[in-house]
Design a protein around this motif. Sequence first.
Motif, short mmCIF file in Angstrom:
data_model
loop_
_atom_site.label_atom_id
_atom_site.label_comp_id
_atom_site.label_asym_id
_atom_site.label_seq_id
_atom_site.Cartn_x
_atom_site.Cartn_y
_atom_site.Cartn_z
N UNK A 1 0.83 -1.21 0.00
CA UNK A 1 0.00 0.00 0.00
C UNK A 1 0.86 1.25 0.00
N UNK A 2 1.94 1.25 0.81
CA UNK A 2 2.82 2.40 0.84
C UNK A 2 3.48 2.65 -0.51
N UNK A 3 3.86 1.57 -1.20
CA UNK A 3 4.47 1.72 -2.52
C UNK A 3 3.49 2.29 -3.52
N UNK A 4 2.19 2.07 -3.29
CA UNK A 4 1.16 2.58 -4.18
C UNK A 4 0.63 3.94 -3.74
N UNK A 5 1.10 4.44 -2.62
CA UNK A 5 0.70 5.76 -2.15
C UNK A 5 -0.67 5.80 -1.51
N UNK A 6 -1.13 4.67 -0.95
CA UNK A 6 -2.43 4.64 -0.28
C UNK A 6 -2.27 3.92 1.05
N UNK A 7 -3.31 3.93 1.85
CA UNK A 7 -3.27 3.18 3.11
C UNK A 7 -3.66 1.73 2.86
N UNK A 8 -3.26 0.87 3.79
CA UNK A 8 -3.62 -0.54 3.67
C UNK A 8 -5.13 -0.72 3.73
N UNK A 9 -5.80 0.09 4.55
CA UNK A 9 -7.26 0.00 4.66
C UNK A 9 -7.92 0.34 3.33
N UNK A 10 -7.46 1.41 2.69
CA UNK A 10 -8.04 1.81 1.40
C UNK A 10 -7.77 0.74 0.34
N UNK A 11 -6.56 0.20 0.32
CA UNK A 11 -6.23 -0.84 -0.67
C UNK A 11 -7.13 -2.05 -0.50
N UNK A 12 -7.31 -2.49 0.73
CA UNK A 12 -8.17 -3.66 0.96
C UNK A 12 -9.63 -3.36 0.63
N UNK A 13 -10.07 -2.14 0.90
CA UNK A 13 -11.44 -1.77 0.55
C UNK A 13 -11.64 -1.84 -0.96
N UNK A 14 -10.67 -1.33 -1.72
CA UNK A 14 -10.77 -1.38 -3.18
C UNK A 14 -10.73 -2.81 -3.69
N UNK A 15 -9.91 -3.66 -3.08
CA UNK A 15 -9.86 -5.07 -3.49
C UNK A 15 -11.20 -5.75 -3.24
N UNK A 16 -11.83 -5.44 -2.11
CA UNK A 16 -13.15 -6.03 -1.85
C UNK A 16 -14.17 -5.57 -2.87
#
Length: 262
Positions: free
Chosen positions: A183-198
Motif C-alpha cells: 500500500x505504501x508503494x502505491x501511495x495509499x493506506x492498507x485499509x483503502x487498498x483492501x477496501x478497493x480489493x473487496x
Amino acid sequence: MSESLSPPVRLVAIPRLAAGGRWRVEAMRSISEPLLLWFTKGQGRITVAGATRGYTPHNAIFIPAGVMHGFEVGAQVFGTAVFFHKVSEMPLPAHPQHLRIREAPVQQELNQLLDQIARELDSATPGSDRAVRCYAGLLGVWLERHTARLGTDAPDAARRLVARFTALLERDFRSGMGIADFAGALGVTATHLSRCCRESCGRPASALLHDRVLFEARRLLSETDLPVNRIAESLGYTSPAYFTRAFGHLTGQSPSAFRRAS
C-alpha cells in the motif's frame, strides 16, 4: 520442428489445465505467454488483474502475459485455452479483455478457427506449420476486431488501483512484503487498498497476497526437488517453521505431506 518454425500458438482443453489440482487454475498467478480462454460450456467466476466477473458459455477472455489471474473450473466447464507463443506475429490487446460473444456466426467463426488450428497442429502433412501460422494470424484478427467492438469498459479508480496492486504483487510477492508495504508503494493506506480489493474482486488485499504466495509454494513443492527450507527462503519467509505453519493453516497439509501427495 525447429524453433524458427515452432507454432505461434498451442491449444489446451480447459479441463486439462486443472490436471494435478484445481489450485493450478483457481489460485492467483501469472504466466509468461498471452492467453485466450474460450468457454463453450459451464459457468463460473474469473479474476483478472484483481477484477472478478462471472463467465458463461461463449465468453472469450484475453489475458496478457504477466497479468495475475485465476478462475473457477468446475466439472461442467469446457472450452479451449490458447497460449500465444510468437506474439510478434500478430497484434494482441495490451490490456485484459472479457468478450461476451452473443452472435452465433461469430461464435462459429472462432470455433472453426480453433478446429483448423488443432487439425493442423496434429497433422504431419507438408505445409502444416505454415497453415498453423496462417490460422493463428486469422485468430489474431478475430480478437482484434471483436476487442474493438466489444472490449471491456475502462476501469474505475478502484479497479485501476487494484490492477496496479496485482502488477506490483506479481513482481514482488517473493520479497516478504506485507500489505502495508504494498500500500505504501502505491501511495495509499492498507485499509483503502483492501477496501478497493473487496469492491473489485470480493476479497481483501491480504487474500490475494496469500493466494499468490501459496500457488508458488505448491508449484515449487510439486514440480521441483527444492528442500522446504529453500522454498521458504525463496518466498520471503523468515524461517522454514513459519512457512510450514502458514502453509498448513491455508491448506490443511504440511509442505512435505503436500509434496508426497503430488
